[in-house]
Design an enzyme around this catalytic site. Structure first.
Site, PDB file in Angstrom:
ATOM      1  N   ASP A 151      -0.386   7.131  -6.836  1.00 15.89           N
ATOM      2  CA  ASP A 151      -1.265   7.990  -7.688  1.00 15.89           C
ATOM      3  C   ASP A 151      -2.669   7.518  -7.383  1.00 15.89           C
ATOM      4  OD1 ASP A 151       0.901   9.403  -8.682  1.00 15.89           O
ATOM      5  OD2 ASP A 151       1.161   7.930 -10.075  1.00 15.89           O
ATOM      6  N   GLU A 153       1.563  22.330  -8.629  1.00 11.10           N
ATOM      7  CA  GLU A 153       2.656  21.500  -9.273  1.00 11.10           C
ATOM      8  C   GLU A 153       2.155  20.608 -10.268  1.00 11.10           C
ATOM      9  OE1 GLU A 153       6.518  20.319  -9.925  1.00 11.10           O
ATOM     10  OE2 GLU A 153       5.988  22.089  -8.573  1.00 11.10           O
ATOM     11  N   GLU A 176     -12.571 -13.853  -1.660  1.00 11.30           N
ATOM     12  CA  GLU A 176     -11.348 -14.285  -2.307  1.00 11.30           C
ATOM     13  C   GLU A 176     -10.064 -14.201  -1.349  1.00 11.30           C
ATOM     14  OE1 GLU A 176     -11.365 -14.909  -5.838  1.00 11.30           O
ATOM     15  OE2 GLU A 176     -13.307 -15.057  -5.306  1.00 11.30           O
ATOM     16  N   GLU A 183      -7.447 -12.819  -1.869  1.00 13.95           N
ATOM     17  CA  GLU A 183      -6.804 -11.800  -2.386  1.00 13.95           C
ATOM     18  C   GLU A 183      -7.670 -10.462  -1.804  1.00 13.95           C
ATOM     19  OE1 GLU A 183      -8.896 -12.862  -6.171  1.00 13.95           O
ATOM     20  OE2 GLU A 183      -7.598 -13.820  -4.594  1.00 13.95           O
TER      21      GLU A 183
END
Length: 464
Positions: free
Chosen positions: A50, A224, A343, A345
């Site tokens: 999402d 939907e 970083e 990450e």
């Protein structure tokens, strides 16, 4: 990692398995056989779903849900944030919002969206109201796009049992919140972004506005769930997940924010080993981008999804072209500067590792084992690098960081030895000489050593 617990999930040997998406994608969108070119899905350390991108101060902030490992339902307890300034290297900011943020919520951290207004960031999310057992829309607020977020009002903003909020601020300053499955609703948000005026309004789902659903079901239109509303020039777009199941992505346009809507067709066909999909559309640094999710990672599927992105260009008449899923993803915008602190990450592709909160702030990379690696795309070394420094911690005997160019087994330009530091969050800095790194290359931090978990990495930096 804080303690040497077993790995929650092991995405093993991705370097040798980049054909994983072949069965997941359409024949027209088969992945490249070259590992260096596979950058979709854009997060590999956990399952994500999402996508809700937000452009702010020269970066894209990506808000997602988090599918739990091994899920057999939409088991989601938190939301996550990533950011990027080049569309390929994404920094993990962890989870600044979860179910427990809302004292009144019970479960289901499903699809939401964040927006900035007046220097604050508002994140609209659907959760189950513990008091009623129905889905409700909550709103959290933060002073930073990466949080931490707090419940803005202490109760649901709106509740009618439906899901998937999208938020849009029009050019005249009026903000709108849309949501719904099986229906489609909107409210006009007040300037405080935490209340609304004019009541809850239902958008008529007509076949002219949202297409005709085949099969004669109780739902006549293709709409939907998962609406995403934005404005381009003078035209309003509503992109949404269509039909079920499996879903594809379709869109409608309108001359105003509340309609009347006209169905325009398919954006992304049914693809990708997930029976749901969810759109997010932005413009960033002169290009347009379409975010979605699929089931392309190992172990992926309808309840273990992963967010991906494609660059696209509107047709001359403003219509959206057909966009297929690929494993290549969007091209890099610019380069990454290896001579400033990066970083650990911040990742274009990860093999085997995961991330967690670091005691020094932010996140760190952990669960590192022999042979794991991280790719950082498009590092611009210019005329050369002299040394490399990394912030590391190890409760065992450590290991090594091999610095390689253009592949996990590419040219070796340096090797740093990581010692045991006495704890997984006991940090020290290590440095090593670098030779042969010049020009622009994909940088691979390849981790080697003995058995078991080796060390954690917090950040790194080259010197010119």
């Amino acid at each position: 990692m804080s303690t040497p617990i077993p790995r929650r999930r092991r995405l093993a040997a991705l370097a040798l398995a980049f054909g994983f998406a072949a069965a997941a994608l359409s024949p027209a969108a088969e992945p490249s056989p070259s590992p260096a070119q596979a950058d979709n899905p854009i997060v590999q350390t956990i399952y994500t779903a999402d996508p809700a991108p937000l452009v702010h101060n020269g970066r894209v902030y990506l808000y997602t849900g988090h599918d739990e490992d091994g899920s057999t339902w939409f088991t989601m307890k938190e939301w996550r944030v990533w950011s990027s300034d080049d569309m390929v290297n994404w920094t993990d900011h962890g989870s600044p919002l979860n179910i427990d943020t809302f004292a009144w919520a019970r479960q289901d951290a499903w699809a939401g969206q964040a927006v900035e207004r007046g220097g604050k960031f508002y994140w609209y999310v659907p959760v189950v109201n513990d008091a009623t057992g129905r889905m409700a829309i909550g709103v959290a607020v933060a002073d930073s796009p990466t949080g931490p977020f707090r419940d803005a009002i202490g109760h649901p903003l709106v509740e009618n049992g439906e899901i998937d909020p999208t938020v849009f601020i029009d050019t005249d300053g009026q903000a709108y919140l849309y949501w719904g499955n099986p229906n489609l609703w909107y409210v006009k948000l007040n300037a405080d972004m935490t209340s609304y005026s004019g009541g809850v309004n239902q958008i008529p789902l007509t076949t002219q506005g949202f297409g005709t659903r085949p099969g004669g079901t109780s739902r006549p239109t293709l709409y939907e769930e998962g609406p995403w509303v934005y404005k381009r020039n003078s035209l309003y777009y509503m992109v949404f997940a269509a039909q079920c199941c499996s879903e594809f992505i379709a869109y409608s346009t309108a001359p105003g924010p509340t309609g009347p809507w006209t169905y325009r067709g398919t954006v992304m066909p049914t693809q990708g080993s997930s029976f749901t999909n969810h759109p997010g559309v932005i413009d960033f640094k002169g290009s347009s981008y379409f975010f979605y999710h699929n089931g392309a990672l190992p172990g992926g599927g309808g309840f273990t999804r992963s967010v991906a992105v494609e660059r696209f260009a509107y047709n001359a008449d403003g219509t959206i072209p057909l966009i297929n899923m690929t494993s290549t993803g969007a091209p890099q915008v610019g380069t990454l500067n290896p001579f400033v602190r990066q970083e650990a990450e911040t990742i274009a592709w990860a093999n085997g590792v995961e991330t967690e909160r670091a005691s020094e702030g932010g996140m760190n990379v952990g669960w590192i084992e022999n042979g794991d690696w991280i790719k950082v795309k498009g590092a611009a070394f210019s005329t050369g690098a002299r040394s490399f420094t990394a912030r590391v911690a190890s409760a065992t005997s450590g290991g090594r960081i091999e610095l390689r160019l253009d592949g996990p087994n590419g040219a070796l330009v340096g090797t740093c030895t990581v010692p045991g530091t006495g704890g997984w969050q006991t940090w020290t800095s290590v440095s090593c000489a670098v030779s042969g790194a010049s020009g622009t290359h994909d940088l691979y931090l390849k981790f080697t050593g003995g058995s078991g978990y080796l060390f954690n990495a917090n950040w790194w930096q080259f010197t010119a």
